[in-house]
Design a protein around this motif. Sequence first.
Motif, PDB file in Angstrom:
ATOM      1  N   SER A  17      31.553   3.904   8.584  1.00 12.29           N
ATOM      2  CA  SER A  17      31.068   4.865   7.802  1.00 12.29           C
ATOM      3  C   SER A  17      31.783   4.533   6.396  1.00 12.29           C
ATOM      4  O   SER A  17      33.051   4.455   6.282  1.00 12.29           O
ATOM      5  CB  SER A  17      31.201   6.385   8.105  1.00 12.29           C
ATOM      6  N   GLN A  29      33.213   7.009  -2.440  1.00  9.99           N
ATOM      7  CA  GLN A  29      32.056   5.968  -1.729  1.00  9.99           C
ATOM      8  C   GLN A  29      31.728   4.803  -2.415  1.00  9.99           C
ATOM      9  O   GLN A  29      31.743   3.762  -1.886  1.00  9.99           O
ATOM     10  CB  GLN A  29      30.954   6.841  -1.117  1.00  9.99           C
ATOM     11  N   ARG A  50      24.403  -2.391   6.802  1.00 11.25           N
ATOM     12  CA  ARG A  50      24.541  -1.083   6.017  1.00 11.25           C
ATOM     13  C   ARG A  50      23.435  -0.051   6.757  1.00 11.25           C
ATOM     14  O   ARG A  50      23.532   1.225   6.418  1.00 11.25           O
ATOM     15  CB  ARG A  50      24.249  -1.227   4.558  1.00 11.25           C
ATOM     16  N   ASN A  51      22.802  -0.368   8.017  1.00 12.82           N
ATOM     17  CA  ASN A  51      22.050   0.541   8.357  1.00 12.82           C
ATOM     18  C   ASN A  51      23.077   1.506   9.216  1.00 12.82           C
ATOM     19  O   ASN A  51      24.003   1.107   9.691  1.00 12.82           O
ATOM     20  CB  ASN A  51      21.000  -0.244   9.681  1.00 12.82           C
ATOM     21  N   GLN A  52      22.692   2.817   9.705  1.00 12.47           N
ATOM     22  CA  GLN A  52      23.290   3.700  10.299  1.00 12.47           C
ATOM     23  C   GLN A  52      23.260   3.418  11.911  1.00 12.47           C
ATOM     24  O   GLN A  52      22.230   3.118  12.291  1.00 12.47           O
ATOM     25  CB  GLN A  52      22.827   5.033  10.043  1.00 12.47           C
ATOM     26  N   PRO A  53      24.394   3.448  12.563  1.00 13.27           N
ATOM     27  CA  PRO A  53      25.567   3.340  11.952  1.00 13.27           C
ATOM     28  C   PRO A  53      26.009   1.889  11.318  1.00 13.27           C
ATOM     29  O   PRO A  53      25.483   1.171  12.073  1.00 13.27           O
ATOM     30  CB  PRO A  53      26.478   3.668  13.150  1.00 13.27           C
ATOM     31  N   VAL A  54      26.852   1.960  10.391  1.00 11.50           N
ATOM     32  CA  VAL A  54      27.533   0.908   9.695  1.00 11.50           C
ATOM     33  C   VAL A  54      28.038  -0.142  10.780  1.00 11.50           C
ATOM     34  O   VAL A  54      29.006   0.548  11.693  1.00 11.50           O
ATOM     35  CB  VAL A  54      28.390   1.051   8.710  1.00 11.50           C
TER      36      VAL A  54
END
Length: 300
Positions: A17, A29, A50-54
């Motif tokens: 994150s 951030q 950078r898609n979740q989760p990182v």
Amino acid sequence: MNLSQLETLTTISKTMSFRKAGELLNLTQPAVSAQIKSLEDEFKTVLIDRNQPVTLTDSGQVFLEHAARILHIVDDLKQKLADLNQIPQGHIVLGTTTSIAIQILPRVLSYFQDQFPLIKTKILSMSSSQVMAHIENGAVDIGIGYLNEKNPNLVSSVLYYDTFELVVSPDHPLAAHKHGTVEMLREIPLIVLSPDTLGRKFADEVFRKYDIQPHIVMELSSSEEVKRMVELNLGAAIISKLSVSNELRRGTLQIVHIHELETAHPVGVMYRTGRYLNSAMQQFLSDLKGMPETQFIGSE
């Protein structure tokens, strides 16, 4: 690339994150994002998905492995530098005269190296004026010698005082005299030190002051050479009193006290003004200055 960027990437890999990494590193951030973007631009690759989760990309995983090694090396370096401050270690190049190297330094160094075995010392023998010159040009870290010459480029501290005396063999005609006069110096054959030594400069000052033309039969570069020639009764000599302590004890040389010669000369430690002192040099200087005068002039 800087260490902060590597620490940021490592923290992101653990927290997955940008926000949580920022909280742990006390960064906003946007600042975290900017650091990663800067790394990616510099190495022309994408390090983080950078898609979740990182998550780290394949390039990011390779980069992380190297970053971990770099950070470990830096931590190891920090620890070693901290150890230098806590446990004095390193190298010292000492410059001093032959007589001090033989008569004084063994007592000093035997104690010092027992206490601090990680400190290694190298001793260069030379005249006092050469000691000063070698300190100024960086060839010598610390010097021990006579301080009669003022030098604004050196920091110095007096350790003890020495005098010069007329010494002769027990077989010399003057050996029967415990005390003499400066007039005696007009007639007797003299063995002298080279002109760049303090002992010779002092003797020459006495000769000029009392208009004496000395009968010089031999000129030698060190006190040790002079003492051997005097022991052979090849002449008398004006020499450091401390340098003949062993010979006086053995009875191979005798002093003829002449009042005009018995001037106190400071002997001290010197180093270049403004130079960086590593932990070894700091410890050596501290111990040297803290030693009582008897440590230098006491009997062997």
